[in-house]
Design a protein around this motif. Sequence first.
Motif, PDB file in Angstrom:
ATOM      1  N   ALA A 141      69.025  25.166  43.432  1.00 31.81           N
ATOM      2  CA  ALA A 141      68.587  24.344  44.563  1.00 31.81           C
ATOM      3  C   ALA A 141      68.401  25.191  45.819  1.00 31.81           C
ATOM      4  N   VAL A 142      69.324  26.129  46.035  1.00 34.96           N
ATOM      5  CA  VAL A 142      69.204  26.994  47.209  1.00 34.96           C
ATOM      6  C   VAL A 142      67.974  27.863  47.113  1.00 34.96           C
ATOM      7  N   ALA A 143      67.743  28.411  45.901  1.00 32.78           N
ATOM      8  CA  ALA A 143      66.570  29.265  45.728  1.00 32.78           C
ATOM      9  C   ALA A 143      65.288  28.501  45.968  1.00 32.78           C
ATOM     10  N   ALA A 144      65.279  27.246  45.503  1.00 34.79           N
ATOM     11  CA  ALA A 144      64.059  26.442  45.667  1.00 34.79           C
ATOM     12  C   ALA A 144      63.858  25.991  47.097  1.00 34.79           C
ATOM     13  N   SER A 145      64.942  25.923  47.876  1.00 40.00           N
ATOM     14  CA  SER A 145      64.827  25.338  49.209  1.00 40.00           C
ATOM     15  C   SER A 145      63.924  26.128  50.131  1.00 40.00           C
ATOM     16  N   LEU A 146      63.853  27.445  49.927  1.00 42.41           N
ATOM     17  CA  LEU A 146      62.968  28.248  50.762  1.00 42.41           C
ATOM     18  C   LEU A 146      61.516  27.836  50.551  1.00 42.41           C
ATOM     19  N   SER A 147      61.164  27.633  49.264  1.00 39.92           N
ATOM     20  CA  SER A 147      59.804  27.200  48.965  1.00 39.92           C
ATOM     21  C   SER A 147      59.562  25.791  49.476  1.00 39.92           C
ATOM     22  N   VAL A 148      60.603  24.932  49.363  1.00 42.90           N
ATOM     23  CA  VAL A 148      60.465  23.555  49.833  1.00 42.90           C
ATOM     24  C   VAL A 148      60.190  23.539  51.331  1.00 42.90           C
ATOM     25  N   THR A 149      60.916  24.380  52.081  1.00 42.10           N
ATOM     26  CA  THR A 149      60.730  24.424  53.527  1.00 42.10           C
ATOM     27  C   THR A 149      59.320  24.836  53.884  1.00 42.10           C
ATOM     28  N   SER A 150      58.797  25.856  53.178  1.00 38.31           N
ATOM     29  CA  SER A 150      57.431  26.308  53.447  1.00 38.31           C
ATOM     30  C   SER A 150      56.429  25.224  53.122  1.00 38.31           C
ATOM     31  N   LEU A 151      56.689  24.517  52.020  1.00 35.97           N
ATOM     32  CA  LEU A 151      55.778  23.454  51.594  1.00 35.97           C
ATOM     33  C   LEU A 151      55.684  22.368  52.651  1.00 35.97           C
ATOM     34  N   VAL A 152      56.863  21.933  53.156  1.00 34.31           N
ATOM     35  CA  VAL A 152      56.884  20.833  54.106  1.00 34.31           C
ATOM     36  C   VAL A 152      56.152  21.202  55.387  1.00 34.31           C
ATOM     37  N   ALA A 153      56.263  22.448  55.777  1.00 34.79           N
ATOM     38  CA  ALA A 153      55.639  22.881  57.036  1.00 34.79           C
ATOM     39  C   ALA A 153      54.133  22.686  57.024  1.00 34.79           C
ATOM     40  N   CYS A 154      53.518  22.771  55.831  1.00 34.58           N
ATOM     41  CA  CYS A 154      52.057  22.679  55.790  1.00 34.58           C
ATOM     42  C   CYS A 154      51.568  21.423  55.078  1.00 34.58           C
ATOM     43  N   SER A 155      52.484  20.506  54.709  1.00 35.71           N
ATOM     44  CA  SER A 155      52.045  19.318  53.978  1.00 35.71           C
ATOM     45  C   SER A 155      51.641  18.217  54.933  1.00 35.71           C
ATOM     46  N   SER A 156      50.822  17.315  54.431  1.00 38.18           N
ATOM     47  CA  SER A 156      50.433  16.140  55.219  1.00 38.18           C
ATOM     48  C   SER A 156      50.518  14.924  54.334  1.00 38.18           C
ATOM     49  N   LYS A 157      50.824  13.775  54.902  1.00 36.13           N
ATOM     50  CA  LYS A 157      51.036  12.550  54.133  1.00 36.13           C
ATOM     51  C   LYS A 157      49.823  11.647  54.242  1.00 36.13           C
ATOM     52  N   SER A 158      49.403  11.131  53.077  1.00 27.42           N
ATOM     53  CA  SER A 158      48.280  10.192  53.060  1.00 27.42           C
ATOM     54  C   SER A 158      48.683   8.881  53.719  1.00 27.42           C
ATOM     55  N   THR A 159      47.726   8.203  54.288  1.00 33.41           N
ATOM     56  CA  THR A 159      48.007   6.887  54.891  1.00 33.41           C
ATOM     57  C   THR A 159      47.262   5.789  54.154  1.00 33.41           C
ATOM     58  N   ASN A 160      46.917   6.035  52.883  1.00 35.90           N
ATOM     59  CA  ASN A 160      46.275   5.008  52.074  1.00 35.90           C
ATOM     60  C   ASN A 160      47.172   3.775  52.021  1.00 35.90           C
ATOM     61  N   THR A 161      46.635   2.634  52.394  1.00 33.23           N
ATOM     62  CA  THR A 161      47.458   1.424  52.410  1.00 33.23           C
ATOM     63  C   THR A 161      47.199   0.508  51.239  1.00 33.23           C
ATOM     64  N   GLY A 162      46.104   0.684  50.501  1.00 33.92           N
ATOM     65  CA  GLY A 162      45.860  -0.102  49.296  1.00 33.92           C
ATOM     66  C   GLY A 162      46.032  -1.596  49.509  1.00 33.92           C
ATOM     67  N   SER A 163      45.908  -2.389  48.447  1.00 31.84           N
ATOM     68  CA  SER A 163      46.102  -3.838  48.559  1.00 31.84           C
ATOM     69  C   SER A 163      47.502  -4.195  48.139  1.00 31.84           C
ATOM     70  N   TYR A 178      68.863  15.824  45.589  1.00 31.99           N
ATOM     71  CA  TYR A 178      68.173  14.838  46.434  1.00 31.99           C
ATOM     72  C   TYR A 178      68.509  15.054  47.907  1.00 31.99           C
ATOM     73  N   ALA A 179      69.793  15.228  48.207  1.00 33.65           N
ATOM     74  CA  ALA A 179      70.201  15.443  49.593  1.00 33.65           C
ATOM     75  C   ALA A 179      69.609  16.740  50.144  1.00 33.65           C
ATOM     76  N   ASP A 180      69.564  17.767  49.308  1.00 26.31           N
ATOM     77  CA  ASP A 180      68.995  19.046  49.750  1.00 26.31           C
ATOM     78  C   ASP A 180      67.503  18.895  50.053  1.00 26.31           C
ATOM     79  N   TYR A 181      66.773  18.199  49.176  1.00 21.40           N
ATOM     80  CA  TYR A 181      65.342  17.974  49.419  1.00 21.40           C
ATOM     81  C   TYR A 181      65.134  17.205  50.724  1.00 21.40           C
ATOM     82  N   ALA A 182      65.956  16.167  50.935  1.00 25.48           N
ATOM     83  CA  ALA A 182      65.805  15.350  52.141  1.00 25.48           C
ATOM     84  C   ALA A 182      66.063  16.168  53.398  1.00 25.48           C
ATOM     85  N   LYS A 183      67.121  16.981  53.357  1.00 27.31           N
ATOM     86  CA  LYS A 183      67.467  17.787  54.527  1.00 27.31           C
ATOM     87  C   LYS A 183      66.403  18.833  54.824  1.00 27.31           C
TER      88      LYS A 183
END
Length: 517
Positions: free
Chosen positions: A11-33, A122-127
């Motif tokens: 989890a610690v090893a992956a967290s570095l990649s997770v942090t980089s990912l979040v910095a450049c990610s964007s969330k869709s605002t598709n609202t669907g029906s 899960y907690a690590d991903y959230a943080k």
Amino acid sequence: MLKNKKVMLVAVAASLSVTSLVACSSKSTNTGSSTAPASTTTAVATASAGPKPELKSLQIWQKDDYNTYPVAKYLEQTTGYKVQYDMLPQDKPQDKLNILIASGEPYDAITTAGGTDFKALYADYAKKGALTDLGPLIDKYGPNIKAAIDPAALEAAKVDGKLYAIPTTTISFVGESLFIRQDWLDKVGMQAPTTTDELVAVLKAFKEKDPGGNGDKNIPFTVRGDAPLIPNIIGAFGIPNVWNDLNGKLTPRILDPGYKDYVSFASDLFKQGLLDKEFAANKDATAKEKFTSGKAGMILLHWADIPTIMDALNKNIPTAKANYIPALKGKDGKIGLGASQGFDRITFIPKASKHPEDAIKWMNAKLEKDTFRTMAIGEENKHYTLKDGAYTPIQPIFTDERNQANNFLTGTDDKIYPTYWQARVRKDMRLFDGWNFMNTIQPANTRIKDPLGFAPFLPEFSKNFAQLNTMVGDYTTKLIFGVEPITGIEAFQQKFKSSGGDTSYKEVNDWYATVKK
């Protein structure tokens, strides 16, 4: 629970990649029906119209393909969402999950098991900012989610005050207890024991009178080697769960005064030849073979194993009968069978999701009352019958089309699901009778829920839990065998404390002080 330190290292090893990912990610605002029924709130009913996107869901491993399982087709027809299901591997699922999160795989929902190891991830991903805050989405699109799921479970799923996952709560029940040969009891003219003293008397009769006719191979009582802290017996010493309330503080068994009394009792069983002399080497299958072959008169058993055990026993001894014994009472009146409580699984939405709003709408639609019932146990008079409030499965179609339905859950209607769920234990009445005896017939005060079941992720506790449990289990076995003297318990307690027990105790009780009544 943490199986080894590797989980956290990954989890610690992956967290570095997770942090980089979040910095450049964007969330869709598709609202669907909206997929909610007409009876739900206006916010859902008036969501913008349009075609619903195909969702992508990552699930825990199961033996059947999710995409072709009948529940998947039913949910697509009912919710209007087509879902592409993938599975985590059966072996080392945490490693695969870390890779998928770190690489930004655009899953719209990810469901994992709910144990301590996955709660840690899960907690690590959230943080690290890799997950979507579900609070605003549930407020807008999740009225069924808010109405159905126990508020205590939702609160326990929060990380730093925000909800990043929908919990599917565990059905609270007693799983294991002591299963005894009723025909042996009949032969020695005794009733099932209800106290620790009566247990000793019964086991002595099994040893001395040899009702199974086994001679020097006779075993009054057998357990598997990883269970030296024997459920039911240990409850008679006031410590039915791994941590228990002692004078208002959650305390691990090893630090409870009842621990010394328990090991004195268990070691005495061993010295008298009442407890299997080979129990430390017993695998689960080994202990079961000793029981089903007719050599052992009592065994520690989970109710889910009853049909298999009884089929094997009756194949060897057609006249054999067996039942659970009651919850045993100790000399000071203590009694208790540890009962499950907590998360069976958790579902979160990664920041990489392209359709977070639709993922919540889909999960919300699954909790519409009729949809939820049909998803969980099928259709009345096709998959089950209903009489006097009891749901009974119709076989084989129930097993064929709903046996894996629990793996499609993303939250449950916590008020009614325990009743629906009982259809699963009615698949075989021997199964139901065992479950029912411990969880309905036995007095309610005999079922002691795990007080840490709804605890949030506790870093120190989670880091130390597996190691400390292994330490205590190994030490308890040595005490029972007489390899370690009981006079050394205080020294071992100090070792336990210095190995993470003290920091875990403080962290656990800092949390416990905020929730106890």
